[in-house]
Motif scaffolding. Structure first.
Motif, mmCIF file in Angstrom:
data_model
loop_
_atom_site.group_PDB
_atom_site.id
_atom_site.type_symbol
_atom_site.label_atom_id
_atom_site.label_comp_id
_atom_site.label_asym_id
_atom_site.label_seq_id
_atom_site.Cartn_x
_atom_site.Cartn_y
_atom_site.Cartn_z
ATOM 1 N N THR A 125 0.809 -1.221 0.000
ATOM 2 C CA THR A 125 0.000 0.000 0.000
ATOM 3 C C THR A 125 0.846 1.277 0.000
ATOM 4 O OG1 THR A 125 -0.118 -0.115 2.427
ATOM 5 C CG2 THR A 125 -1.910 -1.138 1.172
ATOM 6 N N GLN A 126 2.083 1.201 0.496
ATOM 7 C CA GLN A 126 2.857 2.420 0.700
ATOM 8 C C GLN A 126 3.953 2.650 -0.340
ATOM 9 O OE1 GLN A 126 4.379 2.544 4.721
ATOM 10 N NE2 GLN A 126 2.412 2.003 5.634
ATOM 11 N N VAL A 127 4.336 1.622 -1.085
ATOM 12 C CA VAL A 127 5.492 1.745 -1.971
ATOM 13 C C VAL A 127 5.053 1.754 -3.429
ATOM 14 C CG1 VAL A 127 7.641 0.680 -2.727
ATOM 15 C CG2 VAL A 127 6.997 0.603 -0.311
ATOM 16 N N VAL A 128 5.469 2.788 -4.149
ATOM 17 C CA VAL A 128 5.344 2.845 -5.601
ATOM 18 C C VAL A 128 6.759 2.693 -6.146
ATOM 19 C CG1 VAL A 128 4.667 4.213 -7.592
ATOM 20 C CG2 VAL A 128 3.320 4.334 -5.496
ATOM 21 N N ALA A 129 7.049 1.573 -6.766
ATOM 22 C CA ALA A 129 8.426 1.202 -7.099
ATOM 23 C C ALA A 129 8.969 2.018 -8.265
ATOM 24 C CB ALA A 129 8.503 -0.282 -7.432
ATOM 25 N N THR A 130 10.243 2.368 -8.162
ATOM 26 C CA THR A 130 11.019 2.948 -9.262
ATOM 27 C C THR A 130 12.371 2.246 -9.293
ATOM 28 O OG1 THR A 130 11.988 4.672 -7.856
ATOM 29 C CG2 THR A 130 9.913 5.204 -8.976
ATOM 30 N N ASP A 131 13.079 2.379 -10.414
ATOM 31 C CA ASP A 131 14.404 1.759 -10.514
ATOM 32 C C ASP A 131 15.326 2.247 -9.404
ATOM 33 O OD1 ASP A 131 14.072 0.078 -12.622
ATOM 34 O OD2 ASP A 131 14.611 1.549 -14.138
ATOM 35 N N GLU A 132 15.328 3.567 -9.188
ATOM 36 C CA GLU A 132 16.234 4.147 -8.198
ATOM 37 C C GLU A 132 15.903 3.656 -6.790
ATOM 38 O OE1 GLU A 132 14.483 5.764 -10.402
ATOM 39 O OE2 GLU A 132 15.964 6.549 -11.813
ATOM 40 N N LEU A 133 14.605 3.583 -6.455
ATOM 41 C CA LEU A 133 14.194 3.178 -5.118
ATOM 42 C C LEU A 133 14.545 1.715 -4.856
ATOM 43 C CD1 LEU A 133 12.696 4.246 -2.597
ATOM 44 C CD2 LEU A 133 10.598 3.324 -3.554
ATOM 45 N N LEU A 134 14.324 0.846 -5.829
ATOM 46 C CA LEU A 134 14.635 -0.573 -5.664
ATOM 47 C C LEU A 134 16.131 -0.802 -5.555
ATOM 48 C CD1 LEU A 134 12.104 -2.222 -8.156
ATOM 49 C CD2 LEU A 134 11.910 -2.016 -5.682
ATOM 50 N N ARG A 135 16.918 -0.057 -6.330
ATOM 51 C CA ARG A 135 18.369 -0.215 -6.243
ATOM 52 C C ARG A 135 18.902 0.284 -4.910
ATOM 53 N NH1 ARG A 135 18.473 1.648 -11.704
ATOM 54 N NH2 ARG A 135 19.054 3.728 -10.989
ATOM 55 N N GLU A 136 18.335 1.371 -4.399
ATOM 56 C CA GLU A 136 18.837 1.964 -3.157
ATOM 57 C C GLU A 136 18.494 1.110 -1.943
ATOM 58 O OE1 GLU A 136 18.330 6.119 -0.562
ATOM 59 O OE2 GLU A 136 17.389 5.894 -2.528
#
Length: 339
Positions: free
Chosen positions: A37-48
């Motif tokens: 419910t809280q996370v909208v994934a992006t490449d940068e967020l997943l890598r970090e």
């Protein structure tokens, strides 16, 4: 939307809740629901945060609810990353087209027939901001740099050639064509969907090749060296094994640990689950030394509830352990075993 710090905190709790020593499925389910419910994934967020690697490993968790939530979360994040990539591309293209197209008002307005006149100081000041405005709009509408994870946006995989790296040149070049080629293959396998800096991937690929070379010196170790490098390349480049690549590049799996791993240990979680299933089926089918099967109604099939069954027994464990009974339902062909 959760921040990176919040996601890292949830990841730490999730690892603790799914640990082998004291698993807490209910707590893990709550954390996965929060992430959904809280996370909208992006490449940068997943890598970090590396939260994708952690959740991906839970798809084969013993707790069915945890495994189902993890699969659903992985699908959702893949869709999020795809949508974010397509939106960036569409926005950049639209902005570029807007900045390059002439204004309808300026195109429709005819040139004024007013005779030329010497510009006054005030006229000159008023006419100068126009080029600056055009320049700023052009720079603001330029497309952002392409992400390093090119496969997520449908682009080609990242390679040493795309990164401008020549293993045959430089101070660290081995001077051996075979060794340099092996370094290239390992680099391409590690970099294909990675967002890590090229220097880091270069260091990891050279370190792995050097360690394998050291452990298998020529001429006696030449064949073992080539077999090892071929095995590492095939396992690291596997499309369904991103977790292994991520762990090697980040350093969670050291070069020494990777060298000691068997191919079955390097396999993805999905492949390991398939191997366990095949091993169980092969054990069930290993009937060469089994005694003659007998038909009985002493067992009830858990699937169709019928009692027409065939069974036989085998000593699959030590002699002081009870024999294993293998039962096959004659109505629906369901099979089970017990000791």
């Amino acid at each position: 939307m959760a921040t990176a710090a919040t996601i890292l905190s949830l990841r730490k709790k999730l690892v603790a809740a799914t640990g082998a020593e004291s698993p807490k499925p209910a707590e893990a389910v709550e954390i996965l629901k929060q992430l959904k419910t809280q996370v909208v994934a992006t490449d940068e967020l997943l890598r970090e945060t590396k939260i994708g690697v952690t959740v991906n490993k839970l798809r084969n968790n013993d707790a069915k609810e945890v495994a189902d939530l993890a699969k659903e979360l992985v699908r959702k994040w893949k869709a999020d990353v795809g949508q974010s990539g397509s939106k960036k591309t569409t926005t950049a293209a639209a902005s570029t087209a807007t900045s390059s197209a002439p204004s309808p008002a300026s195109a429709a307005t005819p040139k004024s027939p007013t005779p030329k006149a010497e510009p006054t100081p005030s006229t000159t000041v008023a006419s100068k901001p126009a080029p600056a405005t055009a320049s700023s709009s052009t720079s603001s509408s330029s497309a952002p740099a392409a992400p390093l994870r090119r496969q997520s946006s449908g682009g080609p995989p990242r390679t040493h050639k795309a990164d401008g790296i020549d293993f045959a040149k430089g101070d660290e070049a081995t001077g051996d064509k075979t060794r340099d080629k092996c370094c290239e293959l390992i680099y391409d396998a590690l970099a294909q969907d990675s967002g890590a800096p090229s220097d880091l991937i270069l260091t990891r690929s050279r370190a792995l090749e050097a360690h394998v070379w050291k452990q298998n010196p020529p001429p006696s170790g030449t064949a073992a060296y080539r077999n090892k490098m071929r095995s590492f390349y095939l396992n690291l480049k596997a499309a369904n094994n991103p977790g292994l690549r991520e762990d090697v590049v980040s350093g969670e799996i050291s070069i020494t640990q990777l060298y000691e791993m068997d191919p079955k240990d390097m396999a993805s979680e999905e492949r390991k689950a398939e191997n366990r299933k095949l091993a169980a089926e092969n054990l069930f089918k290993a009937q060469a030394a089994a005694p003659q099967q007998a038909e009985t109604d002493a067992f009830q099939c858990g699937k169709c509830k019928q009692r027409r069954c065939m069974y036989y027994q085998m000593q699959t464990r030590s002699a002081d352990e009870p024999m294993t009974t293998f039962v096959t339902c004659l109505s629906c062909n369901n099979r089970w075993k017990f000791s």
